[in-house]
Design a protein around this motif. Structure first.
Motif, short mmCIF file in Angstrom:
data_model
loop_
_atom_site.label_atom_id
_atom_site.label_comp_id
_atom_site.label_asym_id
_atom_site.label_seq_id
_atom_site.Cartn_x
_atom_site.Cartn_y
_atom_site.Cartn_z
N LYS A 1 -9.50 36.45 54.31
CA LYS A 1 -8.19 36.84 53.79
C LYS A 1 -7.14 35.79 54.09
O LYS A 1 -7.15 35.16 55.13
N PRO B 1 -0.46 37.13 49.87
CA PRO B 1 -0.60 36.67 48.49
C PRO B 1 0.77 36.47 47.86
O PRO B 1 1.68 37.23 48.10
N ASP C 1 -3.64 36.51 54.13
CA ASP C 1 -2.46 37.37 54.11
C ASP C 1 -1.45 36.87 55.11
O ASP C 1 -1.79 36.36 56.16
N GLY C 2 -0.19 36.99 54.75
CA GLY C 2 0.87 36.67 55.68
C GLY C 2 1.43 35.27 55.51
O GLY C 2 1.21 34.59 54.51
N HIS D 1 3.92 32.41 51.85
CA HIS D 1 3.37 33.74 52.16
C HIS D 1 2.29 34.06 51.14
O HIS D 1 2.50 33.92 49.94
#
Length: 178
Positions: free
Chosen positions: A138, A163, A140-141, A161
């Motif tokens: 992932k 997605p 994310d963030g 950032h």
């Protein structure tokens, strides 16, 4: 006198380990010693990825990094990064005709707080100026991004950032140079 009533002499004749004041006075220093032992053990056994071992090499590398950023600015480079499912696509644009279109790009992703999540992704050219790569795991963030060519003579860095629905645009002017 009754056996149930304790006199002052009986309290004074009790052993030291049955005295409440002894335990009250030992409790706080004992807790601080225990805390110090735990803190020292954690500090010795835990490695901080935020600390750089060789500051002199880092200092010498700053001039080289600034030259790479300056070249990217001189070439007028701009990168648009888009994420879809498990794929990253980078569109590299240049305002200069002197840029040799590289066969691949290197995107380094640095997590702001967790060094174990940092990644290096090699993006392959699918058409002139368009590069793609499959991403595992992932994204994310918040991430710090560092995009460069295979020869590392230029670099565009920034922050984004994931997605990102509208994509992330990196420009050399967005970087912090001081």
């Amino acid at each position: 006198m009754s056996d149930t009533v304790m006199t002052h002499d009986d309290e004074a004749s009790r052993p030291w380990y049955r005295q409440p004041w002894f335990w009250f006075l030992v409790l706080f220093p004992g807790m601080s010693i225990t805390y110090c032992i735990i803190a020292i053990t954690i500090a010795v056994n835990t490695q901080s990825s935020m600390v750089v071992d060789d500051y002199s090499k880092e200092g010498l590398g700053i001039n080289q990094s600034l030259a790479r950023d300056s070249l990217a600015s001189d070439l007028g480079l701009e990168a648009d990064i888009r994420q879809s499912d498990r794929q990253l696509e980078v569109t590299l644009k240049s305002q200069s005709d002197t840029l040799d279109v590289p066969d691949y790009l290197i995107l380094q992703l640095f997590h702001p707080t967790i060094g174990d999540q940092d990644r290096i992704i090699q993006l392959s050219s699918v058409s002139p100026g368009v590069y793609r790569a499959q991403v595992t795991g992932k994204l994310d963030g918040r991430w710090y991004l560092d995009l460069s060519g295979p020869s590392s003579d230029w670099r565009i860095k920034g922050e984004g950032h994931f997605p990102a629905e509208s994509g992330i645009v990196l420009r050399p002017d967005d970087t912090d140079r001081g």
